[in-house]
Each structure stands twice: as C-alpha cells, then as structure tokens.
Design a protein around this motif. Structure first.
Motif, short mmCIF file in Angstrom:
data_model
loop_
_atom_site.label_atom_id
_atom_site.label_comp_id
_atom_site.label_asym_id
_atom_site.label_seq_id
_atom_site.Cartn_x
_atom_site.Cartn_y
_atom_site.Cartn_z
N ALA A 119 0.81 -1.31 -0.05
CA ALA A 119 0.06 0.12 0.11
C ALA A 119 0.76 1.33 -0.07
O ALA A 119 2.17 1.23 0.45
N LEU A 120 0.24 2.32 -0.10
CA LEU A 120 1.05 3.75 -0.42
C LEU A 120 1.80 3.91 0.94
O LEU A 120 2.88 4.22 1.07
N THR A 121 1.12 3.62 2.09
CA THR A 121 1.96 3.88 3.44
C THR A 121 2.86 2.81 3.69
O THR A 121 3.80 3.21 4.46
N ASP A 122 2.87 1.76 3.07
CA ASP A 122 4.23 0.89 3.26
C ASP A 122 5.36 1.07 2.38
O ASP A 122 6.23 0.39 2.42
N LEU A 123 5.44 2.05 1.28
CA LEU A 123 6.52 2.28 0.58
C LEU A 123 7.72 2.80 1.26
O LEU A 123 7.20 3.80 2.08
N THR A 124 8.74 2.58 0.75
CA THR A 124 10.08 3.28 1.42
C THR A 124 10.79 3.57 0.31
O THR A 124 10.67 3.58 -0.75
N GLU A 125 11.71 4.34 0.57
CA GLU A 125 12.78 4.68 -0.31
C GLU A 125 13.66 3.78 -1.36
O GLU A 125 13.81 4.06 -2.47
#
Length: 175
Positions: A119-125
């Motif tokens: 999900a969008l909130t789980d993305l990292t760099e």
C-alpha cells in the motif's frame, strides 16, 4: 443606431455592388463593420467569394497526385470516411489509408518480478513505486520489489518507464 428601411436598402445595394463590410459601414455612418456583417447575415444576403480565393472545385483540381507506394509498403489498403473542410462546409471523402501489418513478438528474456503488493503507506525509499491496478478500487497496490538507489522502480519497471530514444526509434521503424 436603428436600421431604417432606407439604411437597409442602401446596405443591400452596396453589398450587391461588392463593397466590403468596412466600406459599407463608412458609407452608412454610425455603424460598425461587425454590425454590417451581422445585418447581412440576418437578411440572408448571398455570400461572396473572398478576394484571391478559389472555390472547392478548383481546389480539388489542383491537388497533386498521390505518390507511388514503396515496394516494401504493405499491400493492404482500407478506406474510411474522413471529414475535409472546404470553407465553412465539411465534406466527406473516402480516403485510402494504408495500414501496416503489425505483429506482436514477445521477448523471451523478460523476468517479471512477483509483486509484494504494498500500500502507499508501506512504501520506502528502496521499494518499487510502480502502481498496479485501478487507484479507485480496493485491490490497488504498488509493486514493492526492491529498487535501486537511482530509480523509484525495480529493474523490470525501470525498463518499462525509461526506454532509450534509440530503442523507441527502432520500434517505430519496425511498425
């Protein structure tokens, strides 16, 4: 300014003599060029050919012949109606359009990564930010596979997103 019967008759006479709307406005006095044009349209006075212009029939006669088809050009030709504008009138023409033969050749050396469905909130760099699915649906997610520092995408999605110009030109030339 009122359009009296005398002024309307003078307008009709000057229009028939071939004067321009600006010239008629100057002779009538107290009226603009646009007012003259509007009154001409409301009176349904016959239009006149533009100076130096040509009619639609003359235009089609001046059209050059179509160039010869190259030997490597596909032989399949389809006709479809298209609109061609002549003056203020759109005419339908049947135009021959050569459609190239296209064929899909899948590449054998492509490895599609298994998406982690983040999900969008789980993305990292360091995760792939390639969107997958419809953003308005509940099953929308991002690829989420490990990405390099130089790109927001994994190797597979980076190849999709960043195609070298030379490769795009080659693909266009093949089509």
């Amino acid at each position: 300014m009122n359009w009296t019967d005398e002024r309307v008759e003078k307008l009709k006479r000057l229009w028939a003599e071939g004067l321009s709307a600006s010239q008629i406005a100057a002779q009538l006095g107290g009226v603009s060029r646009n007012a003259v044009i509007g009154k001409v349209h409301r009176l349904n006075l016959p239009g006149r050919a533009k100076a130096g212009g040509s009619t639609g029939a003359n235009r089609s006669a001046k059209r050059p012949a179509a160039p010869a088809r190259p030997a490597n050009y596909p032989a399949r030709v389809a006709t479809r109606p298209t609109a061609r504008t002549v003056g203020a009138t759109a005419l339908k023409d049947d135009v021959e359009v050569a459609l190239p033969e296209l064929s899909y050749v899948p590449s054998n050396d492509v490895v599609v990564p298994i998406s982690r469905k983040l999900a969008l909130t789980d993305l990292t760099e360091r995760t792939c930010k390639w969107p997958m699915g419809d953003p308005l649906k509940d099953d929308f997610h991002f690829c989420g596979v490990d990405a390099s520092e130089a790109s927001p995408y994994c190797g597979y999605h980076a190849r999709l997103a960043y195609q070298p110009v030379a490769d795009r030109r080659k693909a266009a030339a093949r089509a």
